[in-house]
Design an enzyme around this catalytic site. Structure first.
Site, PDB file in Angstrom:
ATOM      1  N   GLU A   1       9.949  34.698  58.092  1.00  0.00           N
ATOM      2  CA  GLU A   1       9.996  34.763  56.625  1.00  0.00           C
ATOM      3  C   GLU A   1       8.621  34.649  55.951  1.00  0.00           C
ATOM      4  OE1 GLU A   1      12.880  31.818  55.436  1.00  0.00           O
ATOM      5  OE2 GLU A   1      14.420  32.636  56.746  1.00  0.00           O
TER       6      GLU A   1
ATOM      7  N   ASN B   1      10.628  37.744  62.288  1.00  0.00           N
ATOM      8  CA  ASN B   1      12.015  37.595  61.826  1.00  0.00           C
ATOM      9  C   ASN B   1      12.046  37.370  60.313  1.00  0.00           C
ATOM     10  OD1 ASN B   1      14.852  37.172  62.633  1.00  0.00           O
ATOM     11  ND2 ASN B   1      14.565  35.056  61.955  1.00  0.00           N
TER      12      ASN B   1
ATOM     13  N   HIS C   1      21.705  38.071  56.473  1.00  0.00           N
ATOM     14  CA  HIS C   1      22.581  37.205  55.678  1.00  0.00           C
ATOM     15  C   HIS C   1      23.073  38.058  54.511  1.00  0.00           C
ATOM     16  CE1 HIS C   1      21.685  33.663  57.975  1.00  0.00           C
ATOM     17  NE2 HIS C   1      20.387  33.870  57.833  1.00  0.00           N
TER      18      HIS C   1
ATOM     19  N   GLU D   1      20.746  36.802  62.556  1.00  0.00           N
ATOM     20  CA  GLU D   1      21.438  35.685  61.883  1.00  0.00           C
ATOM     21  C   GLU D   1      22.608  36.203  61.048  1.00  0.00           C
ATOM     22  OE1 GLU D   1      18.671  33.147  59.750  1.00  0.00           O
ATOM     23  OE2 GLU D   1      17.111  33.419  61.265  1.00  0.00           O
TER      24      GLU D   1
ATOM     25  N   ASP E   1      25.644  36.956  58.975  1.00  0.00           N
ATOM     26  CA  ASP E   1      26.866  36.462  58.330  1.00  0.00           C
ATOM     27  C   ASP E   1      27.068  37.275  57.060  1.00  0.00           C
ATOM     28  OD1 ASP E   1      24.963  35.145  56.641  1.00  0.00           O
ATOM     29  OD2 ASP E   1      25.307  33.204  57.589  1.00  0.00           O
TER      30      ASP E   1
HETATM   31  O1  9MR Z   1      21.276  27.137  59.778  1.00  0.00           O
HETATM   32  C1  9MR Z   1      20.153  26.399  59.386  1.00  0.00           C
HETATM   33  C2  9MR Z   1      20.614  25.203  58.579  1.00  0.00           C
HETATM   34  O2  9MR Z   1      21.382  24.330  59.370  1.00  0.00           O
HETATM   35  C3  9MR Z   1      19.429  24.495  57.997  1.00  0.00           C
HETATM   36  O3  9MR Z   1      19.878  23.490  57.138  1.00  0.00           O
HETATM   37  C4  9MR Z   1      18.574  25.498  57.221  1.00  0.00           C
HETATM   38  C5  9MR Z   1      17.365  24.863  56.610  1.00  0.00           C
HETATM   39  O4  9MR Z   1      16.664  25.813  55.872  1.00  0.00           O
HETATM   40  O5  9MR Z   1      18.161  26.514  58.115  1.00  0.00           O
HETATM   41  C6  9MR Z   1      19.219  27.247  58.554  1.00  0.00           C
HETATM   42  O6  9MR Z   1      18.838  28.370  59.275  1.00  0.00           O
HETATM   43  C7  9MR Z   1      17.966  29.288  58.619  1.00  0.00           C
HETATM   44  C8  9MR Z   1      17.152  29.961  59.669  1.00  0.00           C
HETATM   45  O7  9MR Z   1      16.467  28.974  60.416  1.00  0.00           O
HETATM   46  C9  9MR Z   1      16.181  30.950  59.066  1.00  0.00           C
HETATM   47  N1  9MR Z   1      16.838  31.921  58.243  1.00  0.00           N
HETATM   48  C10 9MR Z   1      17.730  31.348  57.233  1.00  0.00           C
HETATM   49  C11 9MR Z   1      18.719  30.392  57.867  1.00  0.00           C
HETATM   50  C12 9MR Z   1      19.667  29.852  56.806  1.00  0.00           C
HETATM   51  O8  9MR Z   1      19.008  29.049  55.905  1.00  0.00           O
END
Ligand code: 9MR
Length: 461
Positions: free
Chosen positions: A158, A199, A235, A263, A265
Site C-alpha cells: 500500500e 501488494n 477488497h 485479500e 472479499d
Molecule cells: O485483517 C487485518 C486486521 O485483522 C487488522 O486489524 C488490520 C489492521 O489494519 O489489517 C487487516 O489486514 C489488512 C491487510 O494487512 C492489508 N490490506 C488491508 C487489510 C484489511 O485492513
C-alpha cells in the site's frame, strides 16, 4: 464435455501425488472436491488468510485445513508483531500458523514486510538517516527467518494514494522514493526462493493507482530491481467489480510478473438477502474467472473465509457478509460460484439449469452455461430423445430474460427475434435415436445478469 473437465482434474491430482500429497481424485460429480483441489487442477491455489485468535475454534480450523491449499498469515508477520522492540524479533505466533499450514500441505504467503500501518511506534523515532538500515535489518531478519517457508512475500504494501502519488509514510518521508526498491533488494538477499510481490488495494481495475503500480513494476524490470509479482488485494463491493479486472491482470502479466488476488472479499450492506447473495456469487465468479483466464495469475486468497472472522464490520459499520462462508460456517452462494468456476462447470447462481418436461414430440433440452466472462459466455444445449422411437428433426426455443444475445452458434441453425431464440437442427444432427442425445453450442453476450432461461422447450415434427 465430461472428459474436457475431468482431464485437468486428473492431471492436477497426479501432480499433487507426485509431490507426495495425498488427494482424492476428484470427479465431476464430486461436489465435495475442495476449492484447493480444484484450483490445483487448474495450476493455481485457492487460499485463505487466518489469524492466531481463530485457531482455538476447532470447526473453523477443520475447514481452514481441508478446503484451502494456501494460507496467508493475516496479522502476525507484520512489523508490529515480529519486531515490537527494536532489534528483538518475535516469531512465535507466525510460526504457529506456518507450522499448521505445513501440516496441512498448504503453501504460505508472507504478509507483509514494509507497510505504513501496524508497525511499532519506535520506528517513528528512528532518525531519518538510519531508517534505511533499520528497514533492511527488519527485512533481513524476518525474511531470513521464514526463508524456504513462504512462496511469496508482500514486500511492500500500500505505498500509493488513490491518485497514484506516493503515500507519505514514514518510509517515504525519511528514505525517499528509493525505499521500495531497497526493500525488494533486501528481501531477495534474505530469501532468494520466495517470489517478491508489491501488494495494494484498489488496483484491481484500470485507473490512476493501478497505473502507478504498473509504472513502478515496469521501471523495476528495466532497472533490474527484483520484483516477481503484483498482489491485487481485491477488497470489493457487490455489484462493483471493475469491468477491466481481467484486462488489468493481463497487462501486469505482460510486464513479466505474476499476479495474485491476495485479500479477496466482496462486502454488502447488511442484512444479507437472496438478491445480494446472488450478486455476490456472480461477483466472486467474475474475479475467479478473470484469474483463471490469465496464466500468470497464480492464485486467489480470501481475506479469511468466514463472515465470523471478517475485518469488514469493524471498519465499515453496517457492511459485511463479504466472504464465502457465513458466520455459522455454512457455505453461501458465493462458495458455490467459486467452486464451480474453479471446477470449470460454471452454473449461473440465478437459476439451476433448466430441463423442459418431455413433450409429445419426444425431446427435451437442457441449457447450461459452461463458462462466462465479462460481457460474454459460452453455453451448451443438450437435446435428448425422450421417446421410444427416433426423432427426425428438432427445434429448441427459449427467451432470454436479461437482454442476452447469441453471437455465434454451432451444430444448429439459429434465428432470433428480439429476445426469443429458435434453434433448429443442422443438416447432420436432426436424427436422434431413442434414448440418444445431441448438442449444440453457442457464444453469447450478456450485461449485468446472465440468468438461465426459465423455459427451454424442444419439439420434433
Ligand atoms: O485483517 C487485518 C486486521 O485483522 C487488522 O486489524 C488490520 C489492521 O489494519 O489489517 C487487516 O489486514 C489488512 C491487510 O494487512 C492489508 N490490506 C488491508 C487489510 C484489511 O485492513
Amino acid at each position: 464435455m465430461t472428459s474436457r473437465i475431468r482431464r485437468p482434474l486428473t492431471l492436477g491430482a497426479a501432480a499433487l501425488l507426485a509431490l507426495g500429497v495425498a488427494v482424492a481424485v476428484p470427479t465431476l460429480a464430486d461436489a465435495s472436491t475442495t476449492l484447493g483441489q480444484h484450483a490445483a487442477a487448474r495450476g493455481k491455489y485457492f487460499g485463505s488468510a487466518t489469524d492466531n485468535p481463530e485457531l482455538s475454534d476447532a470447526p473453523y480450523v477443520s475447514i481452514l485445513g481441508s478446503e484451502f491449499n494456501q494460507i496467508t498469515v493475516g496479522n502476525t508477520m507484520k512489523w508490529q508483531y515480529t519486531e515490537p522492540t527494536q532489534g528483538q524479533f518475535s516469531y512465535g505466533q507466525a510460526d504457529t500458523i506456518v507450522n499448521l499450514a505445513r501440516a496441512n500441505n498448504q503453501s504460505v504467503r508472507g504478509h507483509t514486510l514494509v507497510w505504513h500501518s501496524q508497525y511499532p511506534g519506535w520506528v517513528d523515532s528512528v532518525p531519518a538517516s538510519q531508517l534505511l538500515g533499520v528497514m533492511r535489518n527488519h527485512i533481513s531478519n524476518v525474511a531470513g527467518h521464514f526463508n524456504g517457508q513462504v512462496i511469496h512475500w508482500d514486500v511492500v504494501n500500500e505505498a500509493f494514494e488513490e491518485n497514484g502519488t506516493r503515500r507519505q509514510s514514514v518510509f517515504q518521508r525519511n528514505i525517499g522514493d528509493s525505499y521500495i526498491a531497497e526493500a525488494f533488494r533486501a528481501a531477495r538477499a534474505a530469501d532468494p526462493t520466495a517470489k517478491l510481490y508489491y501488494n495494494d488495494y484498489n488496483i484491481e481495475g484500470l485507473g490512476a493507482k493501478s497505473d502507478a503500480v504498473y509504472n513502478l513494476v515496469q521501471s523495476f524490470k528495466q532497472q533490474g530491481v527484483p520484483i516477481d509479482g503484483v498482489g491485487m488485494q481485491a477488497h470489493l463491493i457487490i455489484g462493483q467489480v471493475p469491468s477491466s479486472v481481467q484486462q488489468n491482470i493481463q497487462r501486469f502479466a505482460a510486464l513479466g510478473v505474476d499476479v495474485a488476488i491476495t485479500e479477496l472479499d466482496i462486502r454488502m450492506n447488511l442484512p444479507r438477502d437472496t438478491t445480494k447473495d446472488t450478486q455476490q456469487a456472480n461477483d466472486y465468479r467474475t474475479v475467479v474467472n478473470a484469474c483463471l483466464a490469465v496464466t500468470r495469475c497464480v492464485g486467489i486468497t480470501v481475506w479469511d473465509y468466514t463472515d465470523k472472522y471478517s475485518w469488514i464490520p469493524s471498519v465499515f459499520p453496517g457492511q459485511g457478509a463479504a466472504l464465502p462462508y457465513d458466520e455459522n460456517l455454512n457455505k453461501k452462494p458465493a462458495y458455490t460460484a467459486i467452486h464451480d468456476a474453479l471446477a470449470g462447470t460454471t452454473t449461473p447462481t440465478s437459476a439451476p439449469p433448466t430441463t423442459a418436461a418431455p413433450n409429445p414430440g419426444g425431446c427435451s433440452a437442457t441449457y447450461q452455461v459452461v463458462s462466462q466472462w465479462q460481457g460474454g459466455f459460452q453455453a451448451t444445449v443438450t437435446v435428448r430423445n425422450t421417446g421410444t422411437s427416433a426423432v427426425n428433426g428438432w427445434t429448441v426455443r427459449w427467451t432470454f430474460a436479461n437482454g442476452q444475445t447469441v453471437t455465434n452458434l454451432w451444430n444448429g441453425v439459429v434465428t432470433s427475434s428480439g429476445s426469443a431464440v429458435t434453434v433448429r437442427n443442422a443438416s447432420y444432427n436432426g436424427s436422434i435415436p431413442a434414448s440418444g442425445s445431441t448438442s449444440f453450442g453457442f457464444l453469447g453476450s450478456w450485461n449485468g445478469t446472465n440468468a438461465v432461461p426459465a423455459s427451454v422447450t424442444c419439439s420434433s415434427p
